[in-house]
Design an enzyme around this catalytic site. Structure first.
Site, PDB file in Angstrom:
ATOM      1  N   GLU A  53       0.896  -1.254   0.005  1.00  0.00           N
ATOM      2  CA  GLU A  53      -0.125   0.066   0.113  1.00  0.00           C
ATOM      3  C   GLU A  53       0.841   1.167  -0.002  1.00  0.00           C
ATOM      4  OE1 GLU A  53      -3.239  -0.337   0.014  1.00  0.00           O
ATOM      5  OE2 GLU A  53      -3.289  -2.392   0.241  1.00  0.00           O
ATOM      6  N   CYS A  96      -2.939   8.218   3.723  1.00  0.00           N
ATOM      7  CA  CYS A  96      -2.647   7.822   2.663  1.00  0.00           C
ATOM      8  C   CYS A  96      -3.784   7.848   1.664  1.00  0.00           C
ATOM      9  CB  CYS A  96      -2.361   6.215   2.567  1.00  0.00           C
ATOM     10  SG  CYS A  96      -3.626   5.438   3.445  1.00  0.00           S
TER      11      CYS A  96
HETATM   12  P1  NAP Z   1       8.722   4.770   4.420  1.00  0.00           P
HETATM   13  O1  NAP Z   1       9.815   5.721   4.845  1.00  0.00           O
HETATM   14  O2  NAP Z   1       8.589   4.140   2.894  1.00  0.00           O
HETATM   15  O3  NAP Z   1       8.553   3.566   5.618  1.00  0.00           O
HETATM   16  C1  NAP Z   1       7.667   2.826   5.505  1.00  0.00           C
HETATM   17  C2  NAP Z   1       7.943   1.601   6.412  1.00  0.00           C
HETATM   18  O4  NAP Z   1       8.959   0.839   5.952  1.00  0.00           O
HETATM   19  C3  NAP Z   1       8.645   1.927   7.897  1.00  0.00           C
HETATM   20  O5  NAP Z   1       8.120   1.128   8.835  1.00  0.00           O
HETATM   21  C4  NAP Z   1      10.171   2.077   7.541  1.00  0.00           C
HETATM   22  O6  NAP Z   1      10.890   1.890   8.843  1.00  0.00           O
HETATM   23  C5  NAP Z   1      10.134   0.636   6.877  1.00  0.00           C
HETATM   24  N1  NAP Z   1      11.523   0.582   6.174  1.00  0.00           N
HETATM   25  C6  NAP Z   1      12.269   1.339   5.339  1.00  0.00           C
HETATM   26  N2  NAP Z   1      13.524   0.939   4.900  1.00  0.00           N
HETATM   27  C7  NAP Z   1      13.202  -0.641   5.593  1.00  0.00           C
HETATM   28  C8  NAP Z   1      14.151  -1.521   5.083  1.00  0.00           C
HETATM   29  N3  NAP Z   1      15.379  -1.517   4.569  1.00  0.00           N
HETATM   30  N4  NAP Z   1      13.788  -2.898   5.614  1.00  0.00           N
HETATM   31  C9  NAP Z   1      12.574  -2.957   6.292  1.00  0.00           C
HETATM   32  N5  NAP Z   1      11.745  -1.909   6.464  1.00  0.00           N
HETATM   33  C10 NAP Z   1      11.951  -0.723   5.860  1.00  0.00           C
HETATM   34  O7  NAP Z   1       7.105   5.512   4.703  1.00  0.00           O
HETATM   35  P2  NAP Z   1       6.842   6.403   5.830  1.00  0.00           P
HETATM   36  O8  NAP Z   1       7.483   7.689   5.520  1.00  0.00           O
HETATM   37  O9  NAP Z   1       6.666   5.728   6.955  1.00  0.00           O
HETATM   38  O10 NAP Z   1       5.097   6.652   5.408  1.00  0.00           O
HETATM   39  C11 NAP Z   1       4.635   7.494   4.480  1.00  0.00           C
HETATM   40  C12 NAP Z   1       4.304   7.090   3.101  1.00  0.00           C
HETATM   41  O11 NAP Z   1       3.365   5.962   3.350  1.00  0.00           O
HETATM   42  C13 NAP Z   1       3.453   8.176   2.583  1.00  0.00           C
HETATM   43  O12 NAP Z   1       3.989   8.277   0.999  1.00  0.00           O
HETATM   44  C14 NAP Z   1       2.067   7.397   2.517  1.00  0.00           C
HETATM   45  O13 NAP Z   1       1.403   7.729   1.312  1.00  0.00           O
HETATM   46  C15 NAP Z   1       2.355   6.123   2.609  1.00  0.00           C
HETATM   47  N6  NAP Z   1       1.149   5.490   3.211  1.00  0.00           N
HETATM   48  C16 NAP Z   1       0.467   4.756   2.378  1.00  0.00           C
HETATM   49  C17 NAP Z   1      -0.610   3.944   2.870  1.00  0.00           C
HETATM   50  C18 NAP Z   1      -1.502   3.005   2.351  1.00  0.00           C
HETATM   51  O14 NAP Z   1      -2.245   2.354   2.863  1.00  0.00           O
HETATM   52  N7  NAP Z   1      -1.215   3.247   0.934  1.00  0.00           N
HETATM   53  C19 NAP Z   1      -0.923   4.002   4.483  1.00  0.00           C
HETATM   54  C20 NAP Z   1      -0.131   5.097   5.013  1.00  0.00           C
HETATM   55  C21 NAP Z   1       1.011   5.559   4.525  1.00  0.00           C
HETATM   56  P3  NAP Z   1      11.507   3.190   9.410  1.00  0.00           P
HETATM   57  O15 NAP Z   1      10.776   3.836   9.848  1.00  0.00           O
HETATM   58  O16 NAP Z   1      12.423   2.286  10.709  1.00  0.00           O
HETATM   59  O17 NAP Z   1      12.571   3.399   8.336  1.00  0.00           O
END
Ligand code: NAP
Length: 680
Positions: free
Chosen positions: A254, A293
């Site tokens: 997502e 999101c």
């Molecule tokens: P993100 O930076 O992509 O991180 C998402 C998750 O991935 C976090 O738990 C992060 O952990 C983890 N992660 C990053 N690198 C990783 C790796 N190498 N191995 C395993 N896990 C890893 O996103 P965010 O900033 O938290 O969220 C914002 C984004 O999410 C926005 O673009 C939003 O649109 C999207 N979003 C989408 C939805 C949906 O349902 N479509 C819902 C909510 C948010 P760390 O925090 O430890 O880096």
């Protein structure tokens, strides 16, 4: 400073080293550190798999009741969770969505147990008969996967993000490891601490990692399932992980999406829908400070209404009070952190290549009871783009904050094309009273959106809104939105279960599935099945009834009694050119006559009531002079919970009713539902 716990291997462990510092989003003060250094992730995943038997062997009902108990337990600790949630910058209303929305999700999934059998697995879809002799058939069975569900979540919903996912894997019978985004993991940690302290979940069913996921993905295997919520770039990196590809691990993604709202060309400022449209946009921009999101990023309005909409939105947004979420006057809190604010500003700069700011400021914001610089505050921002067909940024760049862009369209076809330029979104809304606009939009743009809300005055009061995913509907979207699907009621649990096609004789499929299949062997007993209590009934218990002659007089009487004088049931009809040879019995009469044959009369028995028919088909006309008889078989049993101590312990029993004529051909088939008392 507080060191967050990782709840793994049945213990609470703080990682080695200093860890990542986590900040209060409102004050900017450091509040905790998170570290996973020193954790052996292979052991974490293996611990879940090794302990998964208990959960897997529980029935859907037991798992559902477990979820309900968990939801009720978490409700007792709301105050504690709200207090922590304010530190993420969330207002009370925002926290409600996250915390109580998440708990609501547990309740909704708990209730789904009623649609599932009281077994650890279930049938999927319809049976298929392959042989003319009815000895060979096929069906599909869903069994819980034997791996672990790994949930990697975004920062914006630290509670809902976890609960909406674990509700589903737990109901399906799979254990999980949750890895929330680190910056808001202190709230997830508090909730998991309560979940584990309740001892409601079996050992190993839930583990939590606060901090980096380290090399966890190096140890995934083919029975595992990964769900990811976050940015498209992280998602892409993770889903191309070598081990995930090698082991064919399902990866549900997502990601960010450019959701849109369309104002139908039928709506004018004097209509109630105008206000509904403006309010929906204001809500979507300001709730969770736009960090949803599903938030509306693109607003499409007919070009002749652009100015009116702009004025109305400016007025609505100017009422937004921003600041410390603990202050009652505040309607919009902060972003989750300073880094997130920097990122939002950077994205807005990209959008400004083809748009201009028409409300709000990138550089300043007035705050109540908070330091606008130390806290991650930002003003709501409305952008205008007058040339959307030639501005790729506005359909590609997601500023994950209180930001949305207003754009004109000429025709409804243009609105559909523009909505599709986002190349896949989680949700889209059209505000219209025109049935044609609604149908054109939904069918025309449906392939590009995971969910579409058709909003107008008729449903606005009860509408759950553009931004709320619902447990019974799928959440996810094609293309840019990640191509994933979450929740969706019974659809959701299928992500955590293996669908296995089973082939064999009807008796074997009955024995395996615990649901009676037509043409399987029945057990004919000396006692009537209605004299048996719920526990005593066995799948396949069967009764072959006496015969009953259907006469023309019976049919006339049924026509008079029911008032159904359809020509085919009238003896004097000229039947030339009809589907029938002569007066034909009402199907409902045959069904009623069937009940007269299979019901054990007069004496009280454990059957408490008959409450309906699931399926009913009339397969062959029954003419006067035909003798019918019934094969009546216990098809499926579903235990029920008692509501209170006065409630009668009982379960639902489904019966297969096969109605035959004197040439042993099927004239009708039904599944009827009864409530049967338990002995104890
Ligand atoms: P993100 O930076 O992509 O991180 C998402 C998750 O991935 C976090 O738990 C992060 O952990 C983890 N992660 C990053 N690198 C990783 C790796 N190498 N191995 C395993 N896990 C890893 O996103 P965010 O900033 O938290 O969220 C914002 C984004 O999410 C926005 O673009 C939003 O649109 C999207 N979003 C989408 C939805 C949906 O349902 N479509 C819902 C909510 C948010 P760390 O925090 O430890 O880096």
């Amino acid at each position: 400073m507080q060191k967050l716990h990782n709840y793994i291997l049945g213990k609470q462990i703080t990682g080695d080293g200093d860890g990542q510092i986590l900040y209060n989003a409102v004050t900017g003060n450091a509040i905790a550190t998170a570290s996973t250094q020193g954790i052996n992730f292979e052991e974490v995943l293996q611990y879940a798999r090794n302990n998964s038997n208990t959960l897997r062997k529980m029935t859907f009902h037991e798992r559902g009741l477990m979820l309900r108990a968990l939801a009720m337990h978490l409700r007792k600790h709301l105050e504690k969770f709200y207090a922590i949630s304010y530190q993420t910058g969330a207002t009370k209303a925002d926290s409600w969505i996250d915390i109580e929305g998440g708990i609501g999700n547990l309740f909704a999934n708990a209730s789904l147990r009623r649609k599932l059998p009281d077994t650890s697995f279930c049938l999927d879809g319809e049976q298929h008969l392959f042989g003319k002799q009815n000895t060979f058939m096929g069906h599909h069975l869903l069994v819980p996967k034997e791996g672990v569900a790994i949930h990697i979540n975004a920062f914006n919903f630290p509670v809902w993000g976890m609960l909406e996912k674990i509700a589903v894997n737990l109901l399906a019978g799979m254990p999980c490891v949750v890895k929330p985004a680190t910056i808001t993991s202190y709230l997830t940690e508090a909730v998991v601490a309560e979940i584990l302290a309740s001892n409601i979940l079996p050992k190993g069913a839930l583990q939590l990692i606060c901090g980096s996921a380290g090399n966890m993905l190096d140890f995934v295997s083919s029975q595992d399932v990964i769900t990811f919520t976050g940015s498209a770039s992280t998602g892409l990196m993770l889903k191309s992980h070598k081990k995930i590809i090698e082991e064919n691990v399902p990866f549900n993604m997502e990601a960010d999406s450019l959701n849109c709202i369309v104002l139908g060309d039928d709506i004018t400022p004097d209509m109630p829908e105008w206000e509904i449209f403006i309010k929906e946009i204001r809500k979507e921009i300001t709730v969770k400070c736009g960090q949803k999101c599903t938030a509306i990023r693109r607003i499409f309005v007919p070009e002749n209404k652009l100015e009116d909409v702009q004025q109305a939105l400016n007025k609505a947004l100017s009422q937004t009070t921003i600041g410390n979420p603990l202050n009652e006057k505040v309607r919009m809190g902060s972003l989750a952190g300073i880094k997130q604010r920097d990122e939002v500003k950077e994205k807005i700069q990209k959008l400004l290549a083809s748009s201009q700011i028409i409300y709000g400021s990138l550089d300043s914001v007035t705050t109540i009871d908070a330091d606008s610089e130390k806290g991650a505050f930002i003003s709501p921002l409305l952008l205008l783009n007058e040339n959307p067909f030639n501005s790729p940024e506005v359909h590609e760049v997601e500023a994950f904050g209180p930001v949305s862009t207003l754009m004109p369209y000429k025709t409804m076809d243009d609105a559909i094309s523009l909505s599709k330029m986002g190349k896949g979104s989680l949700v889209s809304t059209i505000v219209t009273t025109s049935e044609k606009n609604a149908a054109d939009y939904v069918i025309g743009a449906g392939a590009y959106h995971g969910r579409i809300l058709v909003l107008n005055n008729e449903c606005a009061k009860e509408s759950t809104g553009h931004g709320s995913p619902l447990p019974l509907l799928t959440h996810g979207g094609p293309g840019r939105a990640g191509g994933g699907e979450e929740m969706g009621g019974l659809r959701g649990i299928k992500h955590y279960m293996q669908r296995v096609a089973i082939q064999g004789s009807p008796s074997m499929i009955t024995a395996v599935s615990k649901v009676f299949q037509p043409n399987a062997k029945g057990n004919i007993d000396t006692v009537h099945p209605f004299t048996k209590y719920f526990e005593e009934l066995k799948i396949g218990d069967q009764l072959i009834t006496e015969k009953r002659l259907i006469t023309s007089e019976d049919i006339d009487k049924f026509a008079d009694l029911s008032g159904d004088h359809f020509y085919a049931h009238i003896a004097t009809t000229d039947f030339s050119g009809t589907m029938f040879e002569q007066q034909v019995a009402h199907g409902y009469f045959i069904m009623s006559a069937a009940a007269g044959l299979f019901v054990d009369s007069y004496k009280k028995n454990p059957v408490l009531l008959n409450y309906g028919i699931d399926e009913l088909r009339f397969t062959k006309p029954v003419y006067p002079g035909t003798e019918i008889y019934i094969r009546f078989t216990c098809k499926e049993k579903i235990a029920q919970d008692t509501k209170d101590e006065n409630d009668i312990p009982k379960g639902i029993v489904k019966w297969l009713v096969e109605m035959f004529d004197d040439s042993n051909e099927l004239t009708g088939i039904a599944t009827i539902l009864t409530m049967v008392a338990k002995k104890n």
